[in-house]
Scaffold this active site. Structure first.
Site, PDB file in Angstrom:
ATOM      1  N   GLU A  81       0.802  -1.223   0.000  1.00 24.57           N
ATOM      2  CA  GLU A  81       0.000   0.000   0.000  1.00 24.57           C
ATOM      3  C   GLU A  81       0.834   1.272   0.000  1.00 24.57           C
ATOM      4  OE1 GLU A  81      -2.499  -0.707   3.386  1.00 24.57           O
ATOM      5  OE2 GLU A  81      -4.022  -1.743   2.205  1.00 24.57           O
ATOM      6  N   GLU A 112       7.878 -22.210   7.020  1.00 29.16           N
ATOM      7  CA  GLU A 112       8.221 -21.361   8.164  1.00 29.16           C
ATOM      8  C   GLU A 112       9.232 -22.018   9.103  1.00 29.16           C
ATOM      9  OE1 GLU A 112       5.281 -21.839  11.826  1.00 29.16           O
ATOM     10  OE2 GLU A 112       4.230 -21.033  10.082  1.00 29.16           O
TER      11      GLU A 112
END
Length: 269
Positions: A81, A112
């Site tokens: 953004e 992960e």
């Protein structure tokens, strides 16, 4: 390491399946009200991170977020953004998730758990000492994140860790630990809830404060936003109109002439 993993402690509520809808939502909202208070307690550490970031950003440095699952996705969201909102290149704030872009939508098994993968991902960007690495992990124990923080520190980079478990490995290993104790989740262990919300708030604070400090905001306006759709052109026109005291049509003409709110205000003031 001896610490209490708050994100895994039992919910303050039980027999959730027996609650009516209003009770479910009301109790979730009660829990959510604790989030802002927890974030407020972390402001001194967030301040330290933003100040370190601003110095490095003005030298050409970058901000990297690293995370897995929800935490990784939130970092990518915040990074994505920045270009449309503040007109920054997409190469300045970068979100990385364990398992790569496919993990944005689908879980990538065991990604992960690789302690070396984050540094490999970072090295693809020719990372250097002007960059800052922020690890995000509600549990504070995610190997991908901790490994990336350790490697970044070993290579002379400033690091921060955003976690919901005070005293966790991530908090211990990061130069700047940002710890938010939001308490147990409404659904036990579901850290996409309060923990995720607190992370989103902190990421907003970090990137917004950084953009303000490096001059991407004037007054209270996003003067560097990309004019990529009609809504943003209209917003930019109104900013120029207010800033210069001209009518809407004249403001739009100036915006089209200069191509940005900032240039229109600077050239016509």
């Amino acid at each position: 390491m001896d610490y209490k993993k708050i994100t895994e402690t039992p919910s303050n509520y039980d027999h959730l399946e027996q609650m009516d809808t209003t009770s479910i939502l009301t109790n979730m909202n009660k829990e959510d009200q604790k989030v802002a208070e927890a974030v407020a307690l972390a402001i001194p550490q967030i301040t330290k991170l933003v100040d370190e970031l601003a110095v490095r950003f003005l030298k050409g440095g970058r901000l990297f977020y690293i995370g897995a699952g929800t935490s990784g996705r939130l970092g990518i969201l915040d990074a994505s953004e920045i270009p449309p909102t503040y007109g920054m290149s997409h190469t300045r704030v970068i979100g990385l998730i364990a398992g790569g872009d496919v993990a944005i939508r689908k879980s990538v098994e065991h990604a992960e758990d690789d302690t070396q993968l984050a540094w490999k991902d970072l090295m693809a960007y020719d990372i250097n000492e002007n960059d800052v690495v922020v690890g995000i992990a509600a549990s504070g124990t995610t190997p991908y994140v901790i490994g990336g923080i350790l490697d970044a520190r070993a290579n002379g980079l400033i690091t921060a860790g955003i976690t919901n478990n005070p005293g966790s490995p991530l908090a211990v290993e990061a130069d700047i630990p940002i710890e938010m104790n939001v308490g147990p989740e409404f659904v036990t262990g579901s850290t996409r809830m309060k923990s995720g919300t607190s992370q989103k708030l902190v990421l907003n604070m970090i990137s917004t404060a950084l953009m303000i400090k490096i001059g991407r905001v004037k007054g209270n306006k996003m003067v560097n936003m990309q004019l990529s759709n009609n809504k943003l052109v209209d917003r930019g026109t109104r900013y120029v109109s207010e800033g210069l005291g001209v009518d809407y049509d004249k403001a739009k003409e100036l915006l089209e002439k200069y191509g940005s709110v900032k240039k229109a205000l600077e050239e016509e003031s």
